[in-house]
Every structure is written in structure tokens, then in C-alpha cells.
Design a protein around this motif. Structure first.
Motif, PDB file in Angstrom:
ATOM      1  N   ASN A 272       0.831  -1.212   0.000  1.00 32.84           N
ATOM      2  CA  ASN A 272       0.000   0.000   0.000  1.00 32.84           C
ATOM      3  C   ASN A 272       0.864   1.260   0.000  1.00 32.84           C
ATOM      4  N   TYR A 273       1.940   1.253   0.795  1.00 30.88           N
ATOM      5  CA  TYR A 273       2.861   2.391   0.800  1.00 30.88           C
ATOM      6  C   TYR A 273       3.507   2.577  -0.574  1.00 30.88           C
ATOM      7  N   LYS A 275       2.271   1.635  -3.454  1.00 29.40           N
ATOM      8  CA  LYS A 275       1.223   2.101  -4.368  1.00 29.40           C
ATOM      9  C   LYS A 275       1.014   3.604  -4.245  1.00 29.40           C
ATOM     10  N   LYS A 276       1.114   4.133  -3.025  1.00 32.79           N
ATOM     11  CA  LYS A 276       0.886   5.559  -2.786  1.00 32.79           C
ATOM     12  C   LYS A 276       2.150   6.394  -3.001  1.00 32.79           C
ATOM     13  N   GLN A 278       4.961   6.262  -1.373  1.00 33.18           N
ATOM     14  CA  GLN A 278       5.479   6.683  -0.074  1.00 33.18           C
ATOM     15  C   GLN A 278       6.652   5.814   0.397  1.00 33.18           C
ATOM     16  N   LYS A 302       2.814   0.106 -10.034  1.00 35.14           N
ATOM     17  CA  LYS A 302       3.201   0.720  -8.751  1.00 35.14           C
ATOM     18  C   LYS A 302       4.636   0.411  -8.370  1.00 35.14           C
TER      19      LYS A 302
END
Length: 546
Positions: A272-273, A275-276, A278, A302
Motif C-alpha cells: 500500500n505504501y 502504491k501511494k 510513499q 506501482k
């Protein structure tokens, strides 16, 4: 990679405490994100305030210069505040595994004569009997900096473990004044880490701020980046691990980057990080990358956000690197999995394969401020490039020495002094160094076995076995044998996707080992395991299999 030269950073100074390094970052980048934790961000100006509050509170409860304070915490914000606050007042941070048992903790604290412990609030009851030993315990909550809702559910879930008097909660430090004075020493003992040492027996290793900064100054060179601004590094390796302490925590904070803290590795959270956009740099042991590769959502566009990934701390199979790099190539990502080499005595990274400097079959090139040589382990003669012997590491990242050891000669036995008076750590590892300063690691000296008088290298057997994609993990161990001196027993964990029989797998593995390494390396027995034993830092525990 950062291409804009106006954003190019100057490496942090080595001649300063690690507190001074993060203080400088907070002055340069007050509104940049220093920490990311469960989706919440912490700016440098807030982090330095928390550090100063913790330092003030430590001072108030009587912690002085050169006192020892024990940190038994996973990677949570309080652990970061404590690390730098202890350093700010000139005390020594004794960093231990967050999963220590009571017996392990008691033995450690009594050995180093430490009377102050910071642990998780859920571990308070476990360590409470230490109060009878004169130890003061303060607790830290992994939820203290999170939202009210998250704190509520954390407290509800753990209510049976959270019966703690308020004066024992480090959360109260948040309400204190700030301390701005700091100790300016940087070559004194600042951190105690614990490892098996270069001889296999548990040892306390004393490191200085200078040693950590000496590695951190290389972090831009290691990653191939010109700047860490708006870049995030995975900080999941606990701070008791030198690689996690220096590269995972300190290196980015010393250069204005963001530590993405994880108390426990979560594949979902990591993806998730990424993907964002970050999370950009990954650090981990092989099992972490195996976990990521097993997830179907660890693929696609990503992955282009990733810059580089580093693996170490255990045997790294070529097949793992190949599978990771193929995944990156399919996603059109420039990221590649790079292997490194090091040990706690030199802050866990002294050589690494980088984007610019890499060579197949090696564990990397020595860092610019690190020296290496090969000696004959028996005669101590310095050997020529490509000649096999014991790897010795020197330079600016070297430890101050071992502490609290019954063997008073332990430091003399560990250090090798060359004719110029330069000091090197004898690693206990067998390998070579070439003219370009690349290291080839063969095996631990203590793992070399002789079969019918012929040296056999378990790590090379493991290399041959893991060249098959259906082999997930493997460990070769030597067993004493009256007839042959030693025999080889091979433990294999097959991939979950393997469809063949174990007998077929065994035949293929043994044939490849013999064809690559000869008959003396042929395993006497191949044992298939459903699960491979690991040490607390994720390494395969070959001692348990012996």
C-alpha cells in the motif's frame, strides 16, 4: 532516481553525535516528513521536539552521561525518540530484541549493570519482577501517537496487560519541557548491540556515533540517489540489528528522508505504501522478499516507485534475486535487489552491490571509507587479490570493541593490526577480495567441513540447490562421521507451487550439486521440511539443524 543537481545533498558529517545529525536535519527540513507510521506522518520539527522532551525527562529521572539505558522496543515512534534522546544526554543505548524473555532480559541487564528499561506496555507484567533487582521500568505504547480511535481499540484489545501505574508510562514525557543542550562527543561508546560475535559466542558490541555516521555518509552513494527528500525507506528491521539501526533508522533521518516505521512486517501495508508512492527503498532479510513475492498484488505499475532494494543478514539465493528482478523488469521498474555484506562489529554494512558498482558472484564492493584484506587464518599472512582466506574489515565504521566479556583477551584476538598500525576486525568469514575491492563470500570459517580430508563449503551446496525455483529454502550442515570425517546433510523446504514428488526433487538437487561441486559435496541425506527454523533476526538457524 533524482537527476536535478540543485537537489543534490551533502552527506552528513561523521564528526558529530547522531543527535546532532538529526538536529541539523530538523533545522534544514523542519516541515518535511521524518517518520511515517500506520499512515500518519511526523514532521522533523515535531520529532526533534519529542526527542528533546524525552531527553529532559531522562535527565529529570537521573540519567547522566555514560549511564546505560535499555531499549526493548520494535520500530515505533517512541523507540526513535528514545534512541536520539539517550544520545543527546551522552548516555549509552543498550538495544535488545523486542521479543526478549524475562530470563534473557534479566541476564542482559545484570551483565551490563543497567537499572533503567524501556519496553512495550504489553510487556510490563512480564518484566515487572525486575523491580526486585533494582530495575526501573518505563513503558511505551505503539498506539500513543495514533488517533483516538486506534488508541481505543488497542487499549481494549490489550486491557488485561495494561495495568500500569501512570508514573511508569513514557507517554507522560510528551508533556514535559524540552532539553536543548547536548553531548558533543562522537567517538565514545554510544550503543551496545548484541550478536554471536565473529566466533559464535554471544558478545556485547560497543559502537560510536562516529561509526554510525561513517556508514550514513555513504547512504547516498549506496542508494544511487542525490537526495533523500520525499523518499521513504522501509524501517522494519528492529534497531537491535545494526543494519536496521543505521540504514533503516539513522541514515535517512541524517539526510532529511522519511523512515517508514513498521513494528512488524506487513505485506499488505508495504504494498500500500509503494502504491501511494510513499516507500522507495526496501531493506530486509531474504524471508521478507519471499513474503513480498508471494503476494499477487506485488506487481504492476506501482513497482516503478521503487528505487532499489537491499538484502542481507543471511544466505541469499541467486534464485531469489532473479525472481525479484524479473518481477521488477516486467513492471518496467528500475529497482533491483542488491546483496550486501557486513557484521555488527562494522555496523552491519561494509560492502554492497550498488546501481553503478556491481559484480555478479560477489556480495558487493567495499564502501569508500572501509578497508578490507584477506589473511591466512593460521599464519596471519596478508594474501594477494583472489587468494582465499579470512576476510578482515577495517576503516571508519569499526566498533570500539567488545564489552562485559569474561575473556579479557577477546579484543586482541578479534582485531588484526597490519604493519602500518591499522586495525581490522577478523570476521570469521572465508572468501576473497579482488583488485577492484569486490568481496566474494564463500562461507563462515566455522561452517567449513572436511569430507575425506577435502574442504567442502555448505554455502556453495546451498547455492547449487537454490538454483532450482522449486527450492524455497535450504540449509546444508556437516555432521561428524567416523569413516569420512564429515558427511553432508541437506535440509530442503520446497516451494508451495512445486508439483513434483520429493524423490524427483531430491534426484535433481543431488545431481546438480555433484555436477557443479564434485562427489565430496554430495549430501549423504536429503531431508524435506515443512518449515525451516530461523533465528530471531530471520536467519536460517543452521545450529539447530546440526
Amino acid at each position: 532516481m533524482v537527476k536535478n543537481m540543485k537537489d543534490k545533498m551533502t552527506p552528513c558529517k561523521k564528526e558529530q553525535s547522531i543527535y546532532e545529525a538529526i538536529l541539523t536535519s530538523s533545522q534544514k527540513y523542519p516541515n518535511s516528513n521524518a517518520l511515517r507510521y500506520f499512515g500518519k506522518t511526523f514532521k522533523y520539527k515535531k520529532v526533534i521536539k519529542r526527542i528533546n522532551q524525552f531527553a529532559y525527562s531522562l535527565n529529570k529521572i537521573g540519567v547522566k552521561k555514560d549511564d546505560v539505558v535499555t531499549i526493548c522496543l520494535p520500530n515505533i515512534p517512541d523507540a526513535v525518540y528514545l534512541l536520539y534522546a539517550i544520545n543527546q544526554i551522552g548516555a549509552i543505548a543498550n538495544i535488545v530484541h523486542p521479543l526478549f524473555t524475562y530470563e534473557q532480559m534479566e541476564e542482559n541487564l545484570m551483565m551490563i549493570q543497567c537499572k533503567l528499561l524501556f519496553c512495550l506496555d504489553t510487556d510490563y507484567q512480564k518484566f515487572l519482577p525486575l523491580k526486585d533487582k533494582g530495575v526501573t521500568i518505563y513503558t511505551c505504547s505503539p498506539a500513543s501517537e495514533l488517533s483516538f480511535i486506534k488508541r481505543f481499540f488497542y487499549n481494549k484489545k490489550n486491557k488485561d496487560k495494561l495495568e500500569i501505574k501512570s508514573e511508569h508510562k513514557a507517554q507522560d514525557f510528551y508533556k514535559s519541557d524540552v532539553l536543548t543542550d547536548f553531548d558533543k562527543r562522537y567517538k565514545n561508546d554510544a550503543f551496545y548491540l548484541h550478536s554471536g560475535g565473529t566466533s559464535g559466542k554471544a558478545k556485547t558490541i560497543a559502537l560510536s556515533s562516529f561509526a554510525l555516521n561513517a556508514v550514513a555518509t555513504n547512504s547516498l552513494w549506496i542508494t544511487g540517489l542525490d537526495s533523500f527528500k520525499k523518499k521513504g525507506i522501509l524501517a522494519v528491521l528492529p534497531m537491535f540489528h545494526g543494519f536496521g539501526l543505521c540504514m533503516g533508522i539513522h541514515a535517512f533521518l541524517a539526510h532529511g528522508g522519511t523512515d517508514v516505521l513498521m513494528p512488524k512486517f506487513s505485506r499488505y501495508q508495504a504494498v500500500n505504501y509503494i502504491k501511494k508512492n510513499q516507500l522507495h527503498i526496501l531493506l530486509g532479510v531474504p524471508v521478507l522478499y519471499e513474503a513480498l513475492l508471494s503476494k499477487n498484488n506485488f506487481r504492476g505499475r506501482k513497482l516503478r516507485h521503487l528505487v532499489v532494494a537491499f538484502v542481507g543478514g543471511d544466505y541469499v539465493s541467486p534464485a531469489l534475486c532473479e525472481r525479484f528482478n524479473i518481477r521488477m523488469e516486467k513492471a518496467k521498474s528500475e529497482c533491483r535487489l542488491r546483496e550486501g555484506y557486513g557484521l555488527t562489529e562494522v555496523v552491519n554494512v561494509c560492502a554492497v552491490n550498488t546501481y553503478k558498482y556491481h559484480k555478479a558472484g560477489t556480495v558487493g564492493v567495499l564502501l569508500p571509507n572501509v578497508k578490507g584484506l584477506i589473511i591466512n587464518p593460521e599464519t596471519k599472512e596478508i594474501l594477494k587479490p583472489h587468494e582465499e582466506g579470512e576476510i578482515c574489515i577495517g576503516g571508519e565504521t569499526i566498533m570500539n570493541g567488545y564489552r562485559f566479556n569474561d575473556d579479557k583477551d577477546i579484543n586482541d584476538k578479534t582485531f588484526f593490526i597490519d604493519k602500518n598500525g591499522d586495525k581490522y576486525v577478523r570476521t570469521g568469514d572465508f572468501g576473497t577480495i579482488d583488485e577492484e575491492r569486490f568481496i566474494v563470500f564463500k562461507t563462515r570459517l566455522k561452517r567449513i567441513v572436511k569430507v575425506n580430508g577435502i574442504p567442502v563449503f555448505p554455502s556453495m551446496i546451498e547455492d547449487a540447490a537454490t538454483s532450482f525455483n522449486f527450492v524455497y529454502e535450504v540449509c546444508a550442515v556437516g555432521e561428524e562421521d567416523e569413516k569420512h570425517g564429515h558427511i553432508i546433510r541437506l535440509y530442503v523446504m520446497l516451494s508451495k507451487t512445486y508439483k513434483g514428488t520429493k524423490e524427483e526433487a531430491k534426484e535433481k538437487i543431488v545431481d546438480r550439486i555433484v555436477s557443479r561441486l564434485g562427489i565430496y559435496s554430495k549430501p549423504k541425506e536429503v531431508i524435506f521440511l515443512d518449515k525451516m527454523p530461523h533465528t530471531v533476526v530471520g536467519k536460517i538457524d543452521y545450529k539447530q539443524l546440526q
